[in-house]
Write a protein that holds these residues in place. Structure first.
Motif, PDB file in Angstrom:
ATOM      1  N   ALA A  77       0.841  -1.200   0.000  1.00  0.00           N
ATOM      2  CA  ALA A  77       0.000   0.000   0.000  1.00  0.00           C
ATOM      3  C   ALA A  77       0.873   1.245   0.000  1.00  0.00           C
ATOM      4  O   ALA A  77       2.081   1.190   0.272  1.00  0.00           O
ATOM      5  CB  ALA A  77      -0.923  -0.002   1.216  1.00  0.00           C
ATOM      6  N   HIS A  78       0.256   2.374  -0.309  1.00  0.00           N
ATOM      7  CA  HIS A  78       0.973   3.652  -0.255  1.00  0.00           C
ATOM      8  C   HIS A  78       0.976   4.179   1.177  1.00  0.00           C
ATOM      9  O   HIS A  78      -0.050   4.169   1.858  1.00  0.00           O
ATOM     10  CB  HIS A  78       0.319   4.673  -1.184  1.00  0.00           C
ATOM     11  CG  HIS A  78       0.542   4.390  -2.636  1.00  0.00           C
ATOM     12  ND1 HIS A  78       1.750   4.608  -3.253  1.00  0.00           N
ATOM     13  CD2 HIS A  78      -0.284   3.882  -3.592  1.00  0.00           C
ATOM     14  CE1 HIS A  78       1.668   4.265  -4.523  1.00  0.00           C
ATOM     15  NE2 HIS A  78       0.447   3.818  -4.765  1.00  0.00           N
ATOM     16  N   GLY A  79       2.143   4.624   1.625  1.00  0.00           N
ATOM     17  CA  GLY A  79       2.262   5.180   2.961  1.00  0.00           C
ATOM     18  C   GLY A  79       1.794   6.617   3.013  1.00  0.00           C
ATOM     19  O   GLY A  79       1.487   7.222   1.980  1.00  0.00           O
ATOM     20  N   PRO A  80       1.761   7.193   4.215  1.00  0.00           N
ATOM     21  CA  PRO A  80       1.255   8.562   4.390  1.00  0.00           C
ATOM     22  C   PRO A  80       2.093   9.636   3.707  1.00  0.00           C
ATOM     23  O   PRO A  80       1.616  10.717   3.416  1.00  0.00           O
ATOM     24  CB  PRO A  80       1.255   8.742   5.912  1.00  0.00           C
ATOM     25  CG  PRO A  80       2.256   7.755   6.411  1.00  0.00           C
ATOM     26  CD  PRO A  80       2.159   6.585   5.484  1.00  0.00           C
ATOM     27  N   PHE A  81       3.366   9.332   3.407  1.00  0.00           N
ATOM     28  CA  PHE A  81       4.245  10.331   2.788  1.00  0.00           C
ATOM     29  C   PHE A  81       4.654   9.926   1.371  1.00  0.00           C
ATOM     30  O   PHE A  81       5.684  10.360   0.866  1.00  0.00           O
ATOM     31  CB  PHE A  81       5.484  10.550   3.662  1.00  0.00           C
ATOM     32  CG  PHE A  81       5.149  10.985   5.059  1.00  0.00           C
ATOM     33  CD1 PHE A  81       4.698  12.272   5.311  1.00  0.00           C
ATOM     34  CD2 PHE A  81       5.263  10.102   6.118  1.00  0.00           C
ATOM     35  CE1 PHE A  81       4.381  12.683   6.589  1.00  0.00           C
ATOM     36  CE2 PHE A  81       4.943  10.500   7.409  1.00  0.00           C
ATOM     37  CZ  PHE A  81       4.494  11.792   7.648  1.00  0.00           C
ATOM     38  N   GLY A  82       3.844   9.077   0.768  1.00  0.00           N
ATOM     39  CA  GLY A  82       4.084   8.718  -0.616  1.00  0.00           C
ATOM     40  C   GLY A  82       4.904   7.462  -0.821  1.00  0.00           C
ATOM     41  O   GLY A  82       5.011   6.961  -1.942  1.00  0.00           O
ATOM     42  N   GLY A  83       5.518   6.957   0.224  1.00  0.00           N
ATOM     43  CA  GLY A  83       6.297   5.734   0.098  1.00  0.00           C
ATOM     44  C   GLY A  83       5.407   4.504   0.101  1.00  0.00           C
ATOM     45  O   GLY A  83       4.183   4.584   0.240  1.00  0.00           O
ATOM     46  N   LEU A  84       6.027   3.364  -0.063  1.00  0.00           N
ATOM     47  CA  LEU A  84       5.286   2.108  -0.069  1.00  0.00           C
ATOM     48  C   LEU A  84       5.361   1.446   1.304  1.00  0.00           C
ATOM     49  O   LEU A  84       6.394   1.468   1.969  1.00  0.00           O
ATOM     50  CB  LEU A  84       5.860   1.153  -1.118  1.00  0.00           C
ATOM     51  CG  LEU A  84       5.674   1.563  -2.582  1.00  0.00           C
ATOM     52  CD1 LEU A  84       6.375   0.562  -3.496  1.00  0.00           C
ATOM     53  CD2 LEU A  84       4.196   1.663  -2.936  1.00  0.00           C
ATOM     54  N   VAL A  85       4.257   0.870   1.713  1.00  0.00           N
ATOM     55  CA  VAL A  85       4.188   0.124   2.970  1.00  0.00           C
ATOM     56  C   VAL A  85       3.858  -1.317   2.634  1.00  0.00           C
ATOM     57  O   VAL A  85       2.886  -1.596   1.931  1.00  0.00           O
ATOM     58  CB  VAL A  85       3.118   0.715   3.914  1.00  0.00           C
ATOM     59  CG1 VAL A  85       2.988  -0.144   5.163  1.00  0.00           C
ATOM     60  CG2 VAL A  85       3.477   2.150   4.280  1.00  0.00           C
ATOM     61  N   PHE A  86       4.653  -2.217   3.154  1.00  0.00           N
ATOM     62  CA  PHE A  86       4.460  -3.644   2.907  1.00  0.00           C
ATOM     63  C   PHE A  86       3.905  -4.295   4.169  1.00  0.00           C
ATOM     64  O   PHE A  86       4.405  -4.053   5.269  1.00  0.00           O
ATOM     65  CB  PHE A  86       5.777  -4.304   2.512  1.00  0.00           C
ATOM     66  CG  PHE A  86       6.370  -3.742   1.249  1.00  0.00           C
ATOM     67  CD1 PHE A  86       6.110  -4.335   0.027  1.00  0.00           C
ATOM     68  CD2 PHE A  86       7.175  -2.613   1.282  1.00  0.00           C
ATOM     69  CE1 PHE A  86       6.639  -3.823  -1.146  1.00  0.00           C
ATOM     70  CE2 PHE A  86       7.716  -2.082   0.125  1.00  0.00           C
ATOM     71  CZ  PHE A  86       7.448  -2.683  -1.096  1.00  0.00           C
ATOM     72  N   GLU A  87       2.891  -5.096   4.007  1.00  0.00           N
ATOM     73  CA  GLU A  87       2.307  -5.815   5.133  1.00  0.00           C
ATOM     74  C   GLU A  87       2.619  -7.299   4.982  1.00  0.00           C
ATOM     75  O   GLU A  87       2.608  -7.836   3.865  1.00  0.00           O
ATOM     76  CB  GLU A  87       0.796  -5.586   5.192  1.00  0.00           C
ATOM     77  CG  GLU A  87       0.421  -4.132   5.449  1.00  0.00           C
ATOM     78  CD  GLU A  87      -1.081  -3.925   5.555  1.00  0.00           C
ATOM     79  OE1 GLU A  87      -1.824  -4.943   5.628  1.00  0.00           O
ATOM     80  OE2 GLU A  87      -1.514  -2.754   5.577  1.00  0.00           O
TER      81      GLU A  87
END
Length: 252
Positions: free
Chosen positions: A32-42
Motif C-alpha cells: 500500500a501507499h504510505g502517508p508520505f508517498g512511500g510504499l508500505v508492505f504488510e
C-alpha cells in the motif's frame, strides 16, 4: 544513478510488481501507499522463529538484471526503481522480524524471572524492616535478637538477589543480542508477556559475572547492591556497638 527522491508512475508500478512477484517473500500480504508517498508492505505475523528475511538476488533475472543507462535509459531507470521497491520490501520485513525475534528470545529466557523478582522484593523489604526496627525503642529490649534477625535478613536478601541476577543476566544478554531491533527493552518484555518487568532491575550485560566494581559505578547487579548495603549496615552497627559498649556485636 537514481536519486534519493523519485516517483513511480502507476504504469511503472504495474510493470514493476509484475516483474518482482517471483521475488517477493511468501509472507507478503499487501502493498500500500504510505502517508508520505512511500510504499508500505504488510506481512503475515512473524513468530521470530523464522529465518531472517534476506533480499534475493535479481541479477540473473532477465527482466531485472542491470542494464546500463547508455544502452536503454528508460529500462535502466525502471529496473533501478524495481530494485528500490524490492529493497524496501525486505527492509520492512527484516524490521518486523527483528522485533518478533527479540520477543521470541525473551519468551525463551525470562522463565522464572517474575517469581525470582517477587522473592527478591520480599526479602529486600524484610531487610529494610529488620534494619529500621533497630532504631526503635523496642529493639533496645532485645538488641541481640534484633541484630541476629537482621543478619538472617541480610543473608536471605543476598541469596534472593543472586538468584534474580542469574536470570537477569540471561535477559540482559538477550537485550544485547537484539540491540538493532526497533522495540525498546520495556516494550519487548511487555510484548513477551511481562509488562511488570519495568520494575525489574536488569543491569547491562557487561556488569554481570565480575568480581569487582568501582565505587563510582551505578548500574550494579542486585547482589552487589545488597553487598554494599550490608556493608553500610555492618559499619553502622559496629559504630553503635563501639559507642554503646556492646562490643560483642561489633563483629559478626
Amino acid at each position: 544513478m537514481l536519486s534519493t527522491h523519485y516517483t513511480i508512475t502507476p504504469d511503472e508500478m504495474t510493470e514493476i510488481l509484475d516483474r518482482l512477484t517471483p521475488h517477493f517473500p511468501p509472507y507478503l500480504t499487501k502493498i500500500a501507499h504510505g502517508p508520505f508517498g512511500g510504499l508500505v508492505f504488510e506481512f503475515e505475523q512473524f513468530t521470530g522463529l523464522e529465518a531472517q528475511p534476506v533480499r534475493p538476488s535479481t541479477r540473473h533475472d532477465d527482466r531485472l538484471r542491470y542494464v546500463p543507462e547508455a544502452d536503454d535509459k528508460a529500462e535502466h531507470i525502471l529496473r533501478e526503481k524495481a530494485g528500490r521497491v524490492l529493497d524496501r520490501c525486505f527492509e520492512q520485513a527484516e524490521e518486523q522480524w527483528r522485533d518478533a525475534a527479540y520477543v521470541a528470545d525473551l519468551k525463551r529466557v525470562v522463565q522464572d524471572g517474575p517469581a525470582l523478582w517477587e522473592a527478591y522484593s520480599r526479602e529486600a523489604e524484610a531487610l529494610g524492616a529488620a534494619y529500621d526496627y533497630l532504631r526503635t525503642p523496642e529493639a533496645a529490649a532485645e538488641w541481640p535478637s534484633a541484630v541476629s534477625r537482621l543478619i538472617d535478613a541480610q543473608s536471605r536478601a543476598a541469596a534472593a538477589a543472586a538468584a534474580f541476577d542469574a536470570r537477569a543476566e540471561t535477559i540482559a544478554d538477550a537485550h544485547d543480542r537484539h540491540v538493532y531491533a526497533d522495540l525498546g527493552r520495556d516494550a519487548a518484555l511487555a510484548a513477551a508477556g511481562y509488562p511488570q518487568a519495568t520494575e525489574w532491575h536488569i543491569a547491562d550485560a557487561s556488569c554481570y559475572g565480575r568480581r569487582q566494581y568501582s565505587e563510582w559505578e551505578t548500574d550494579l547487579p542486585l547482589a552487589e547492591q545488597i553487598s554494599r548495603l550490608v556493608a553500610q549496615q555492618d559499619t553502622h552497627l559496629a559504630k553503635v556497638a563501639r559507642l554503646s559498649g556492646t562490643t560483642n556485636w561489633s563483629k559478626r
